[in-house]
Enzyme design. Structure first.
Site, PDB file in Angstrom:
ATOM      1  N   GLY A 189     -15.745   7.502  -8.202  1.00 55.17           N
ATOM      2  CA  GLY A 189     -17.162   7.169  -8.060  1.00 55.17           C
ATOM      3  C   GLY A 189     -17.461   5.724  -8.387  1.00 55.17           C
ATOM      4  N   SER A 190     -18.058   4.981  -7.473  1.00 49.28           N
ATOM      5  CA  SER A 190     -18.222   3.551  -7.697  1.00 49.28           C
ATOM      6  C   SER A 190     -19.045   2.920  -6.575  1.00 49.28           C
ATOM      7  CB  SER A 190     -16.840   2.893  -7.790  1.00 49.28           C
ATOM      8  OG  SER A 190     -15.969   3.452  -6.824  1.00 49.28           O
TER       9      SER A 190
END
EC number: 4.1.1.65
Length: 232
Positions: A189-190
């Site tokens: 997640g980013s």
């Protein structure tokens, strides 16, 4: 027929994921020894880990001047912003397009356009939700400056998110890149920010789903006006 069907679901895996899948698999075997239902939960988590680290083949457009998305995900921000100071690109604002990657997106990052890496700068920071505006300034990040053939520069910034704790960058100053070439990834997640050269308008809108290495984000040669509104 069966092989074609399997290839639809089974994709190559990035080498960064090998150790994680191995750990999940070993834990799954232990869980089966403890209690079979726990083992099946482990199987599900192992499959998810493999899915997260997938590295599918992408077909990158070849026309000169196209800037493609560096990441899978959704366009979360389009706004003027000064590129990271550590890149030394000056104080003038550039158009920033942010692509948010959820934990279900492919997290392999690709070069938005061909050129030569002129700077790579890592900066530690916080782990705020990557979809927030202030994540660009406050979160852990790794920034790249890429010089194009015509001398203009573009910046690409890998930003850690709420879950991500590991930014992987496989290039350094002087590395030549092709459009759509893999240069790194971020775990779990980013977000990726792209800073466009002056006068270049983004050809995407808020909420648009992006495919790394394939979706055209901007065109250096296009007179088309900037898109407004959001994806419907």
């Amino acid at each position: 027929m069966a092989i074609d069907l399997l290839s639809t679901f089974i994709k190559p895996m990035h080498r960064e994921g090998t150790k994680f899948v191995a750990i999940f698999a070993v834990v799954t075997l232990v869980l089966f020894l403890i209690w079979e239902p726990l083992g099946w939960i482990g199987v599900g988590l192992t499959v998810w880990c493999y899915y997260f680290f997938r590295d599918p083949v992408r077909v990158t457009p070849t026309r000169e001047g196209l800037i493609v998305s560096p990441a899978d995900g959704v366009v979360s921000l389009i706004e003027p912003a000064v590129p990271p100071a550590e890149l030394g690109m000056g104080p003038a604002p550039m158009t920033r397009v942010s692509v948010f990657m959820s934990v279900f997106d492919c997290h392999v990052n690709r070069a938005p356009i061909g050129g030569t890496v002129t700077a790579v700068a890592y900066r530690p920071g916080k782990f705020l939700n990557a979809s927030l505006d202030k994540a660009s300034e406050d979160n852990e990040r790794n920034a790249l400056a890429i010089r194009l053939a015509d001398g203009r520069q573009i910046a690409v910034v890998q930003i850690a998110g709420l879950v991500a704790r590991r930014i992987l960058c496989e290039v350094r100053e002087g590395t030549p890149l092709l459009t759509g070439e893999r240069f790194g990834m971020i775990r779990f997640g980013s977000r990726l920010d792209v800073y466009l050269p002056e006068g270049v308008q983004p050809l995407v809108c808020l909420g648009q789903v992006m495919t790394s290495g394939e979706t055209v984000l901007a065109d250096l040669t296009s007179p088309e006006a900037r898109r407004t509104g959001a994806a419907r």
